[in-house]
Design a protein around this motif. Structure first.
Motif, mmCIF file in Angstrom:
data_model
loop_
_atom_site.group_PDB
_atom_site.id
_atom_site.type_symbol
_atom_site.label_atom_id
_atom_site.label_comp_id
_atom_site.label_asym_id
_atom_site.label_seq_id
_atom_site.Cartn_x
_atom_site.Cartn_y
_atom_site.Cartn_z
ATOM 1 N N GLU A 1 -60.106 -42.837 29.753
ATOM 2 C CA GLU A 1 -59.454 -43.313 30.908
ATOM 3 C C GLU A 1 -59.847 -44.351 31.896
ATOM 4 O O GLU A 1 -59.491 -45.265 32.491
ATOM 5 C CB GLU A 1 -58.812 -42.205 31.715
ATOM 6 C CG GLU A 1 -58.107 -42.522 32.985
ATOM 7 C CD GLU A 1 -57.990 -41.052 33.767
ATOM 8 O OE1 GLU A 1 -57.344 -41.134 34.992
ATOM 9 O OE2 GLU A 1 -58.271 -40.013 33.423
ATOM 10 N N TYR B 1 -67.480 -37.253 30.861
ATOM 11 C CA TYR B 1 -66.511 -37.531 32.067
ATOM 12 C C TYR B 1 -67.375 -37.514 33.123
ATOM 13 O O TYR B 1 -68.540 -37.463 33.342
ATOM 14 C CB TYR B 1 -65.922 -35.794 32.171
ATOM 15 C CG TYR B 1 -65.160 -35.516 30.928
ATOM 16 C CD1 TYR B 1 -65.242 -34.780 29.929
ATOM 17 C CD2 TYR B 1 -63.524 -35.619 31.014
ATOM 18 C CE1 TYR B 1 -64.784 -34.268 28.942
ATOM 19 C CE2 TYR B 1 -62.827 -35.086 30.169
ATOM 20 C CZ TYR B 1 -63.365 -34.335 29.239
ATOM 21 O OH TYR B 1 -62.557 -33.935 28.058
ATOM 22 N N TYR C 1 -67.188 -33.556 17.595
ATOM 23 C CA TYR C 1 -66.513 -34.379 18.856
ATOM 24 C C TYR C 1 -67.364 -34.049 20.256
ATOM 25 O O TYR C 1 -67.646 -33.075 20.580
ATOM 26 C CB TYR C 1 -65.142 -33.935 19.304
ATOM 27 C CG TYR C 1 -64.158 -33.875 18.106
ATOM 28 C CD1 TYR C 1 -64.037 -32.842 17.170
ATOM 29 C CD2 TYR C 1 -63.272 -35.142 17.951
ATOM 30 C CE1 TYR C 1 -63.285 -33.327 15.930
ATOM 31 C CE2 TYR C 1 -62.476 -35.267 16.954
ATOM 32 C CZ TYR C 1 -62.285 -34.323 16.057
ATOM 33 O OH TYR C 1 -61.424 -34.442 14.789
ATOM 34 N N ARG D 1 -66.870 -30.021 21.165
ATOM 35 C CA ARG D 1 -66.063 -29.179 20.839
ATOM 36 C C ARG D 1 -66.222 -29.279 19.142
ATOM 37 O O ARG D 1 -66.555 -30.151 18.589
ATOM 38 C CB ARG D 1 -64.628 -29.149 21.268
ATOM 39 C CG ARG D 1 -63.800 -30.490 20.396
ATOM 40 C CD ARG D 1 -62.306 -30.318 20.862
ATOM 41 N NE ARG D 1 -61.661 -31.399 19.902
ATOM 42 C CZ ARG D 1 -61.126 -31.324 18.873
ATOM 43 N NH1 ARG D 1 -61.156 -29.925 18.091
ATOM 44 N NH2 ARG D 1 -60.402 -32.343 18.214
ATOM 45 N N PHE E 1 -67.808 -35.779 24.296
ATOM 46 C CA PHE E 1 -66.840 -36.456 25.359
ATOM 47 C C PHE E 1 -67.875 -36.800 26.661
ATOM 48 O O PHE E 1 -68.912 -35.988 26.982
ATOM 49 C CB PHE E 1 -65.891 -35.463 26.016
ATOM 50 C CG PHE E 1 -64.988 -35.116 24.845
ATOM 51 C CD1 PHE E 1 -65.254 -33.909 24.116
ATOM 52 C CD2 PHE E 1 -63.732 -35.761 24.467
ATOM 53 C CE1 PHE E 1 -64.352 -33.648 22.786
ATOM 54 C CE2 PHE E 1 -62.928 -35.393 23.579
ATOM 55 C CZ PHE E 1 -63.196 -34.313 22.696
ATOM 56 N N TYR F 1 -65.409 -40.957 24.292
ATOM 57 C CA TYR F 1 -65.365 -39.963 23.461
ATOM 58 C C TYR F 1 -65.636 -40.340 22.059
ATOM 59 O O TYR F 1 -65.734 -41.576 21.666
ATOM 60 C CB TYR F 1 -63.941 -39.080 23.303
ATOM 61 C CG TYR F 1 -62.718 -39.914 23.200
ATOM 62 C CD1 TYR F 1 -62.024 -40.603 24.511
ATOM 63 C CD2 TYR F 1 -62.228 -40.117 21.910
ATOM 64 C CE1 TYR F 1 -60.900 -41.228 24.160
ATOM 65 C CE2 TYR F 1 -61.039 -40.747 21.734
ATOM 66 C CZ TYR F 1 -60.496 -41.273 23.037
ATOM 67 O OH TYR F 1 -59.195 -42.010 22.682
ATOM 68 N N SER F 2 -66.049 -39.396 21.186
ATOM 69 C CA SER F 2 -66.674 -39.655 20.014
ATOM 70 C C SER F 2 -66.315 -38.577 18.867
ATOM 71 O O SER F 2 -66.223 -37.332 19.309
ATOM 72 C CB SER F 2 -68.052 -39.731 19.997
ATOM 73 O OG SER F 2 -68.585 -39.868 18.486
ATOM 74 N N ALA F 3 -65.850 -38.947 17.719
ATOM 75 C CA ALA F 3 -65.410 -37.777 16.581
ATOM 76 C C ALA F 3 -66.454 -37.675 15.808
ATOM 77 O O ALA F 3 -66.324 -36.581 15.101
ATOM 78 C CB ALA F 3 -64.177 -38.381 15.967
ATOM 79 N N ILE G 1 -68.452 -43.403 15.585
ATOM 80 C CA ILE G 1 -66.824 -43.364 15.860
ATOM 81 C C ILE G 1 -66.744 -43.033 17.246
ATOM 82 O O ILE G 1 -66.862 -41.839 17.508
ATOM 83 C CB ILE G 1 -66.186 -42.405 14.702
ATOM 84 C CG1 ILE G 1 -66.476 -42.642 13.328
ATOM 85 C CG2 ILE G 1 -64.522 -42.481 15.279
ATOM 86 C CD1 ILE G 1 -65.731 -41.727 12.432
ATOM 87 N N THR G 2 -66.522 -44.037 18.041
ATOM 88 C CA THR G 2 -66.300 -43.575 19.544
ATOM 89 C C THR G 2 -65.128 -44.306 19.998
ATOM 90 O O THR G 2 -64.630 -45.373 19.299
ATOM 91 C CB THR G 2 -67.458 -44.300 20.376
ATOM 92 O OG1 THR G 2 -67.508 -45.938 20.181
ATOM 93 C CG2 THR G 2 -68.650 -43.494 19.967
ATOM 94 N N ASP G 3 -64.505 -44.331 21.050
ATOM 95 C CA ASP G 3 -63.360 -44.612 21.671
ATOM 96 C C ASP G 3 -63.257 -44.569 23.180
ATOM 97 O O ASP G 3 -63.870 -43.821 23.758
ATOM 98 C CB ASP G 3 -62.059 -44.221 21.109
ATOM 99 C CG ASP G 3 -60.849 -45.433 21.205
ATOM 100 O OD1 ASP G 3 -59.884 -45.023 20.617
ATOM 101 O OD2 ASP G 3 -61.025 -46.141 21.733
#
Lengths: 112, 114
Positions: free
Chosen positions: A59, A35, A31, A94, A33, A48-50, A54-56
């Motif tokens: 805010e 910010y 994961y 993380r 991120f 963010y990304s897993a 794979i991203t999304d």
């Protein structure tokens, strides 16, 4: 050195230019991120990304693009920089088992 | 709308005394809370965390208290030292969120004076 690094540490660019901020981690964390830190707002999540590919959106994603072709890298691109994107940008990662995120040293971006 | 709030932007405390930092949250789905410490020109570093199944967690000079009914947590630093001067961020997470996203407060600047 192991850990999470960001480059550049400081960047000044002009309105309308494309800028890419780099993030690299050596922990093989799944994961990652991005910010931005602004006074009065704390840290706000941009993307963010897993895992690779794979991203999304977080805010505040407008005006930003991310990619993740390799697990260790998570670049953030400002497609056409605006003054409102002047900020300090932090990348974090993380592992799978823990909630705690580990942050890079940040990139201070100024858009003139 | 900020779901995690740190209403005190700054705190000044004498060396050796207790620092108490407060954090409130509005989303009852949050069940894991973290505190981060940030020095100028550095990234935030993880300090201490607490799960909602506990009401207290200690790590050396740092203790976090959680009051779920009030949706409030606090960080106690005893005794405060000059090296504790930093910005402290409270963060909250939902363990049902597989991404592990964190929602941060605006931060509290702590200054420890001699």
């Amino acid at each position: 050195d192991a850990g999470i690094t960001q480059s550049p540490r400081y960047k000044i660019t002009e309105t309308g230019r494309q800028v890419t901020l780099m993030c690299h981690q050596t922990w093989s964390h799944s994961y990652m991120f991005w910010y931005r830190q602004d006074l009065g707002h704390g840290l706000r999540l941009i993307y963010y990304s897993a895992a690779a590919d794979i991203t999304d959106k977080g805010e505040v994603p407008d005006g930003y693009v991310v990619s993740r072709s390799k697990t260790e890298n998570f670049p953030l691109t400002l497609e056409s920089a605006t003054r409102s994107q002047t900020s300090v940008y932090f990348c974090a990662s993380r592992g799978t088992l823990y909630v705690e995120q580990y942050f890079g040293p940040g990139t201070r971006l100024t858009v003139t | 709308d900020q779901q995690v709030k740190q209403n005190s932007p700054s705190l000044s405390v004498q060396e050796g005394r207790i620092s108490i930092l407060n954090c409130d949250y509005t989303n009852s789905m949050f069940d894991y809370f973290l505190w981060y410490k940030k020095y100028p020109a550095e990234g935030p570093t993880f300090l201490i965390s607490i799960s909602s199944i506990k009401d207290k967690n200690e790590d050396g000079r740092f203790t976090v208290f959680l009051n779920k009914s009030a949706k409030h947590l606090s960080l106690h630093i005893v005794p405060s030292q000059p090296g504790d001067s930093a910005v402290y961020f409270c963060a909250a997470s939902m363990t049902t969120d597989s991404w592990g996203k964190l929602q941060f407060g605006a931060g509290t600047q702590v200054v420890v004076t001699p």
